[in-house]
Design a protein around this motif. Structure first.
Motif, PDB file in Angstrom:
ATOM      1  N   ARG A  78      46.176  48.084  37.067  1.00  0.00           N
ATOM      2  CA  ARG A  78      46.000  49.385  36.414  1.00  0.00           C
ATOM      3  C   ARG A  78      45.878  49.108  34.922  1.00  0.00           C
ATOM      4  NH1 ARG A  78      50.408  54.152  36.055  1.00  0.00           N
ATOM      5  NH2 ARG A  78      49.122  55.558  34.824  1.00  0.00           N
ATOM      6  N   VAL A  79      44.752  49.538  34.341  1.00  0.00           N
ATOM      7  CA  VAL A  79      44.500  49.246  32.928  1.00  0.00           C
ATOM      8  C   VAL A  79      44.452  50.498  32.070  1.00  0.00           C
ATOM      9  CG1 VAL A  79      43.332  47.065  33.406  1.00  0.00           C
ATOM     10  CG2 VAL A  79      41.990  49.176  33.278  1.00  0.00           C
ATOM     11  N   GLY A  80      44.594  51.646  32.677  1.00  0.00           N
ATOM     12  CA  GLY A  80      44.613  52.920  31.974  1.00  0.00           C
ATOM     13  C   GLY A  80      45.274  53.950  32.869  1.00  0.00           C
ATOM     14  N   ALA A  81      45.401  55.174  32.376  1.00  0.00           N
ATOM     15  CA  ALA A  81      46.085  56.220  33.127  1.00  0.00           C
ATOM     16  C   ALA A  81      45.552  56.364  34.547  1.00  0.00           C
ATOM     17  CB  ALA A  81      45.990  57.546  32.383  1.00  0.00           C
ATOM     18  N   LYS A  82      44.238  56.399  34.698  1.00  0.00           N
ATOM     19  CA  LYS A  82      43.617  56.521  36.019  1.00  0.00           C
ATOM     20  C   LYS A  82      42.507  55.492  36.190  1.00  0.00           C
ATOM     21  CE  LYS A  82      44.765  61.321  36.742  1.00  0.00           C
ATOM     22  NZ  LYS A  82      44.351  62.586  37.288  1.00  0.00           N
ATOM     23  N   THR A  83      42.663  54.359  35.494  1.00  0.00           N
ATOM     24  CA  THR A  83      41.640  53.320  35.500  1.00  0.00           C
ATOM     25  C   THR A  83      42.208  52.031  36.085  1.00  0.00           C
ATOM     26  OG1 THR A  83      40.667  54.301  33.528  1.00  0.00           O
ATOM     27  CG2 THR A  83      39.998  52.050  34.065  1.00  0.00           C
ATOM     28  N   TYR A  84      41.465  51.462  37.023  1.00  0.00           N
ATOM     29  CA  TYR A  84      41.900  50.251  37.712  1.00  0.00           C
ATOM     30  C   TYR A  84      40.777  49.225  37.711  1.00  0.00           C
ATOM     31  CZ  TYR A  84      45.792  52.962  39.567  1.00  0.00           C
ATOM     32  OH  TYR A  84      46.924  53.737  39.689  1.00  0.00           O
ATOM     33  N   VAL A  85      41.186  47.964  37.763  1.00  0.00           N
ATOM     34  CA  VAL A  85      40.252  46.855  37.956  1.00  0.00           C
ATOM     35  C   VAL A  85      40.677  46.135  39.223  1.00  0.00           C
ATOM     36  CG1 VAL A  85      39.387  44.651  37.077  1.00  0.00           C
ATOM     37  CG2 VAL A  85      39.810  46.547  35.490  1.00  0.00           C
ATOM     38  N   VAL A  86      39.720  45.961  40.134  1.00  0.00           N
ATOM     39  CA  VAL A  86      39.935  45.149  41.323  1.00  0.00           C
ATOM     40  C   VAL A  86      39.077  43.905  41.131  1.00  0.00           C
ATOM     41  CG1 VAL A  86      39.690  44.966  43.826  1.00  0.00           C
ATOM     42  CG2 VAL A  86      40.405  47.139  42.806  1.00  0.00           C
ATOM     43  N   ALA A  87      39.738  42.768  40.893  1.00  0.00           N
ATOM     44  CA  ALA A  87      39.038  41.488  40.712  1.00  0.00           C
ATOM     45  C   ALA A  87      39.115  40.729  42.031  1.00  0.00           C
ATOM     46  CB  ALA A  87      39.685  40.689  39.592  1.00  0.00           C
ATOM     47  N   VAL A 143      39.016  52.921  27.870  1.00  0.00           N
ATOM     48  CA  VAL A 143      40.277  53.259  28.520  1.00  0.00           C
ATOM     49  C   VAL A 143      41.259  53.851  27.517  1.00  0.00           C
ATOM     50  CG1 VAL A 143      42.203  52.357  29.858  1.00  0.00           C
ATOM     51  CG2 VAL A 143      39.902  51.440  30.200  1.00  0.00           C
ATOM     52  N   ASN A 144      41.602  55.125  27.739  1.00  0.00           N
ATOM     53  CA  ASN A 144      42.565  55.852  26.917  1.00  0.00           C
ATOM     54  C   ASN A 144      42.223  55.846  25.427  1.00  0.00           C
ATOM     55  OD1 ASN A 144      44.107  56.579  29.092  1.00  0.00           O
ATOM     56  ND2 ASN A 144      45.471  54.829  28.905  1.00  0.00           N
ATOM     57  N   GLY A 145      40.982  55.562  25.096  1.00  0.00           N
ATOM     58  CA  GLY A 145      40.591  55.552  23.696  1.00  0.00           C
ATOM     59  C   GLY A 145      41.233  54.435  22.902  1.00  0.00           C
ATOM     60  N   ALA A 146      41.888  53.491  23.554  1.00  0.00           N
ATOM     61  CA  ALA A 146      42.554  52.383  22.884  1.00  0.00           C
ATOM     62  C   ALA A 146      42.095  51.085  23.533  1.00  0.00           C
ATOM     63  CB  ALA A 146      44.068  52.530  23.019  1.00  0.00           C
ATOM     64  N   ALA A 147      42.550  49.980  22.982  1.00  0.00           N
ATOM     65  CA  ALA A 147      42.203  48.692  23.558  1.00  0.00           C
ATOM     66  C   ALA A 147      42.894  48.547  24.905  1.00  0.00           C
ATOM     67  CB  ALA A 147      42.628  47.570  22.620  1.00  0.00           C
ATOM     68  N   PRO A 148      42.118  48.399  25.984  1.00  0.00           N
ATOM     69  CA  PRO A 148      42.721  48.287  27.311  1.00  0.00           C
ATOM     70  C   PRO A 148      43.353  46.919  27.523  1.00  0.00           C
ATOM     71  CG  PRO A 148      40.366  48.013  27.458  1.00  0.00           C
ATOM     72  CD  PRO A 148      40.680  48.358  26.018  1.00  0.00           C
ATOM     73  N   ARG A 149      44.313  46.880  28.440  1.00  0.00           N
ATOM     74  CA  ARG A 149      44.867  45.598  28.863  1.00  0.00           C
ATOM     75  C   ARG A 149      43.823  44.927  29.736  1.00  0.00           C
ATOM     76  NH1 ARG A 149      49.505  46.238  32.354  1.00  0.00           N
ATOM     77  NH2 ARG A 149      48.392  48.025  33.125  1.00  0.00           N
ATOM     78  N   THR A 150      43.620  43.653  29.564  1.00  0.00           N
ATOM     79  CA  THR A 150      42.665  42.934  30.386  1.00  0.00           C
ATOM     80  C   THR A 150      43.428  42.238  31.502  1.00  0.00           C
ATOM     81  OG1 THR A 150      41.231  42.584  28.495  1.00  0.00           O
ATOM     82  CG2 THR A 150      40.854  41.172  30.398  1.00  0.00           C
ATOM     83  N   PRO A 151      43.082  42.540  32.751  1.00  0.00           N
ATOM     84  CA  PRO A 151      43.789  41.928  33.872  1.00  0.00           C
ATOM     85  C   PRO A 151      43.414  40.464  34.026  1.00  0.00           C
ATOM     86  CG  PRO A 151      41.980  43.225  34.668  1.00  0.00           C
ATOM     87  CD  PRO A 151      42.045  43.454  33.175  1.00  0.00           C
ATOM     88  N   ARG A 152      44.297  39.716  34.654  1.00  0.00           N
ATOM     89  CA  ARG A 152      44.047  38.314  34.980  1.00  0.00           C
ATOM     90  C   ARG A 152      43.097  38.290  36.165  1.00  0.00           C
ATOM     91  NH1 ARG A 152      47.196  35.263  38.575  1.00  0.00           N
ATOM     92  NH2 ARG A 152      48.518  37.080  38.644  1.00  0.00           N
ATOM     93  N   PRO A 153      41.955  37.594  36.068  1.00  0.00           N
ATOM     94  CA  PRO A 153      41.004  37.598  37.185  1.00  0.00           C
ATOM     95  C   PRO A 153      41.509  36.789  38.367  1.00  0.00           C
ATOM     96  CG  PRO A 153      40.278  36.085  35.483  1.00  0.00           C
ATOM     97  CD  PRO A 153      41.514  36.789  34.945  1.00  0.00           C
ATOM     98  N   ALA A 154      40.992  37.106  39.540  1.00  0.00           N
ATOM     99  CA  ALA A 154      41.246  36.309  40.739  1.00  0.00           C
ATOM    100  C   ALA A 154      40.303  35.129  40.665  1.00  0.00           C
ATOM    101  CB  ALA A 154      40.976  37.142  41.985  1.00  0.00           C
ATOM    102  N   GLN A 155      40.819  33.946  40.424  1.00  0.00           N
ATOM    103  CA  GLN A 155      39.970  32.780  40.212  1.00  0.00           C
ATOM    104  C   GLN A 155      39.678  32.070  41.518  1.00  0.00           C
ATOM    105  OE1 GLN A 155      41.588  30.365  37.158  1.00  0.00           O
ATOM    106  NE2 GLN A 155      41.573  32.010  35.664  1.00  0.00           N
ATOM    107  N   ALA A 156      38.470  31.558  41.615  1.00  0.00           N
ATOM    108  CA  ALA A 156      38.035  30.913  42.849  1.00  0.00           C
ATOM    109  C   ALA A 156      38.901  29.713  43.210  1.00  0.00           C
ATOM    110  CB  ALA A 156      36.571  30.485  42.725  1.00  0.00           C
ATOM    111  N   GLY A 157      39.432  28.997  42.251  1.00  0.00           N
ATOM    112  CA  GLY A 157      40.228  27.810  42.541  1.00  0.00           C
ATOM    113  C   GLY A 157      41.717  28.065  42.539  1.00  0.00           C
TER     114      GLY A 157
END
Length: 144
Positions: free
Chosen positions: A12-21, A118-132
């Protein structure tokens, strides 16, 4: 563990914003697993969803269909779904089916996040799901 095995990390990177990596092979076998991730976002009230495909090794048409379904569902709820991909192997099914003109596809996650502002501010960047990366035990879920 097979390096191409499906893995996902939802943040979850914002109030109603999500990243699925996601990482690995996105095929008919992975489809129900990805669908569970997307359903969880919608159940939690997510309205803006970014699906990061940069660590994926393969995507078939069943994944394109699933993403199309959730893009339509989010639009009906006043939301949006963006994709992040820069690999021709991942983009190919979207292009062949003509969905590269339907989806908004960014080459990098920060570009997609910037579009959503996201929320008009700098969003948190999630850690990606890495292939290795090691198995699911190393993936942290940011949503309950």
């Amino acid at each position: 563990m097979d390096l191409l095995e499906y893995r996902a990390h939802t943040a979850r990177v914002g109030a109603k914003t999500y990243v699925v990596a996601v990482a690995g092979e996105l095929d008919l076998y992975a489809r129900p697993k990805l669908e569970k991730e997307l359903q969880a976002v919608v159940r939690r009230g997510g309205r803006e969803l970014i699906v990061d495909l940069t660590a994926a090794e393969f995507a078939d048409s069943s994944i394109v269909g699933l993403l199309l379904h959730y893009m339509q569902e989010l639009r009906e709820r006043g939301g949006t779904l963006l994709l992040v991909a820069d690999d021709g192997r991942i983009l190919r099914p979207f292009t062949i089916l003509g969905f590269d003109r339907v989806f908004t596809i960014h080459p990098r996650l920060p570009d997609a996040l910037a579009e959503l502002r996201v929320n008009g501010a700098a969003p948190r960047t999630p850690r990606p799901a890495q292939a290795g990366a090691a198995g699911p035990a190393r993936l942290r879920r940011d949503i309950p």
